[in-house]
Enzyme design. Structure first.
Site, PDB file in Angstrom:
ATOM      1  N   TYR A 193      33.391 -56.871 -98.231  1.00 28.90           N
ATOM      2  CA  TYR A 193      32.560 -55.888 -98.357  1.00 28.90           C
ATOM      3  C   TYR A 193      30.835 -55.934 -98.523  1.00 28.90           C
ATOM      4  O   TYR A 193      30.064 -55.907 -97.288  1.00 28.90           O
ATOM      5  CB  TYR A 193      32.658 -55.479 -99.491  1.00 28.90           C
ATOM      6  CG  TYR A 193      32.244 -53.361 -99.610  1.00 28.90           C
ATOM      7  CD1 TYR A 193      32.409 -52.217 -98.858  1.00 28.90           C
ATOM      8  CD2 TYR A 193      31.126 -53.251-100.877  1.00 28.90           C
ATOM      9  CE1 TYR A 193      31.775 -51.121 -98.970  1.00 28.90           C
ATOM     10  CE2 TYR A 193      30.093 -51.997-100.516  1.00 28.90           C
ATOM     11  CZ  TYR A 193      30.508 -51.505 -99.626  1.00 28.90           C
ATOM     12  OH  TYR A 193      30.240 -49.899 -99.675  1.00 28.90           O
TER      13      TYR A 193
ATOM     14  N   ALA B 222      28.796 -58.972 -97.195  1.00 27.44           N
ATOM     15  CA  ALA B 222      28.826 -59.669 -96.341  1.00 27.44           C
ATOM     16  C   ALA B 222      29.139 -58.347 -95.031  1.00 27.44           C
ATOM     17  O   ALA B 222      27.749 -58.506 -94.347  1.00 27.44           O
ATOM     18  CB  ALA B 222      29.572 -60.308 -95.493  1.00 27.44           C
ATOM     19  N   SER B 223      28.936 -57.550 -95.097  1.00 26.23           N
ATOM     20  CA  SER B 223      29.412 -56.041 -93.723  1.00 26.23           C
ATOM     21  C   SER B 223      28.488 -55.508 -93.836  1.00 26.23           C
ATOM     22  O   SER B 223      27.496 -55.224 -93.550  1.00 26.23           O
ATOM     23  CB  SER B 223      30.384 -55.179 -94.350  1.00 26.23           C
ATOM     24  OG  SER B 223      30.680 -54.143 -95.412  1.00 26.23           O
ATOM     25  N   LYS B 224      27.761 -55.521 -95.259  1.00 31.23           N
ATOM     26  CA  LYS B 224      26.347 -53.869 -95.418  1.00 31.23           C
ATOM     27  C   LYS B 224      25.200 -55.189 -95.815  1.00 31.23           C
ATOM     28  O   LYS B 224      24.237 -54.530 -95.180  1.00 31.23           O
ATOM     29  CB  LYS B 224      26.779 -53.923 -97.384  1.00 31.23           C
ATOM     30  CG  LYS B 224      27.886 -53.088 -97.547  1.00 31.23           C
ATOM     31  CD  LYS B 224      27.931 -52.104 -96.607  1.00 31.23           C
ATOM     32  CE  LYS B 224      28.843 -50.132 -96.698  1.00 31.23           C
ATOM     33  NZ  LYS B 224      29.045 -49.834 -96.374  1.00 31.23           N
TER      34      LYS B 224
END
Length: 260
Positions: free
Chosen positions: A157, A159-161
């Site tokens: 999560y 890393a995605s943000k």
């Protein structure tokens, strides 16, 4: 009204935080085109808003699938008579909870990157040519506070943000000369059904109570209160209107001080 007659596309438009944002946009006078993966909620919300006199339409679609995004943008352009003023990327996913890096499944990791990075990228890609042509546009991406710091047991999560930050800043550099503002809102823990799930799963894995997990979150925030969807919606309005005309490539943290 700050967004009177502005043409707005919003992804993830109906459920949780997205529904609150959509209603706030309507309250500020925007004309709306709603999209989400599931038809039922956006159809119901569109019906509700039409009953209040809002100009609104919708089309279901997955914002990680390019043909779906093309169809949504084409339908919105037709509905808005060729103009798109604002794009709000509110769709997103949570991914694995309370899972250390070495226990993450590769498929789960890549799936979350696809949803949380490709999800905003494709709508931006297909909306921006219209904004470039009209020399005006506002893009608001909903990121997350974990894109501003590390997040233990939530590496996928986080890393995605962080990816949303890079996408936002780079797009702002690409589009600035065309009078297009691109910014991101970085919510903290938001009081929605998603937060309830997060607390419940953490409690189960730790052998804690739900209340203990909730209180732990509060203890990490200088203001000692969670964020509410209305807080995020208010920030979306600010970044979508001309009050923020000289702000671009930035992240606005709305998190009770969690990332401080």
């Amino acid at each position: 009204m700050k967004l009177e007659n502005r043409k707005v596309i919003i992804t993830g438009a109906a459920q949780g935080m997205g529904g609150v944002i959509t209603r706030k946009l309507a309250d500020e006078g925007a004309e709306l085109f709603l999209t989400a993966r599931t038809r039922g909620p956006i159809e119901e919300l569109a019906k509700e808003l039409k009953g209040k006199g809002v100009k609104v339409d919708f089309l279901e679609g997955d914002c990680t699938i390019e043909k779906d995004v093309k169809a949504v943008v084409a339908a919105a352009l037709k509905f808005f008579d060729g103009r798109i003023d604002v794009l709000v990327n509110a769709a997103g996913a949570t991914g694995p909870i309370e899972t250390p890096v070495w226990e993450l499944e590769s498929d789960d990791f890549t799936d979350l990157l696809r949803k949380n990075i490709i999800g905003p990228f494709l709508p931006m890609k297909h909306v921006m040519p219209t904004m470039v042509k009209q020399r005006y546009g506002k893009i608001v991406n909903i990121g997350g506070g974990s894109g501003l710091r590390g997040y233990r047991y939530r590496a996928a999560y986080s890393a995605s943000k962080w990816g949303v930050r890079g996408l936002t800043r780079s797009a702002a550099l690409d589009a600035g000369e065309y009078n297009i503002n691109v910014n991101a809102i970085m919510p903290g823990i938001v009081e929605t059904p998603r937060m309830e799930k997060l607390c419940r799963v953490k409690a189960e894995k730790r052998g804690w109570t739900y209340e203990q997990v909730y209180d732990e979150y509060l203890s990490e925030m200088p203001l000692h209160r969670v964020t509410y969807p209305e807080d995020i919606a208010n920030a979306v309005i600010f970044l979508s209107c001309d009050d923020s005309k000289n702000i671009t490539g930035q992240e606005m943290a709305i998190d009770g001080g969690w990332t401080a």
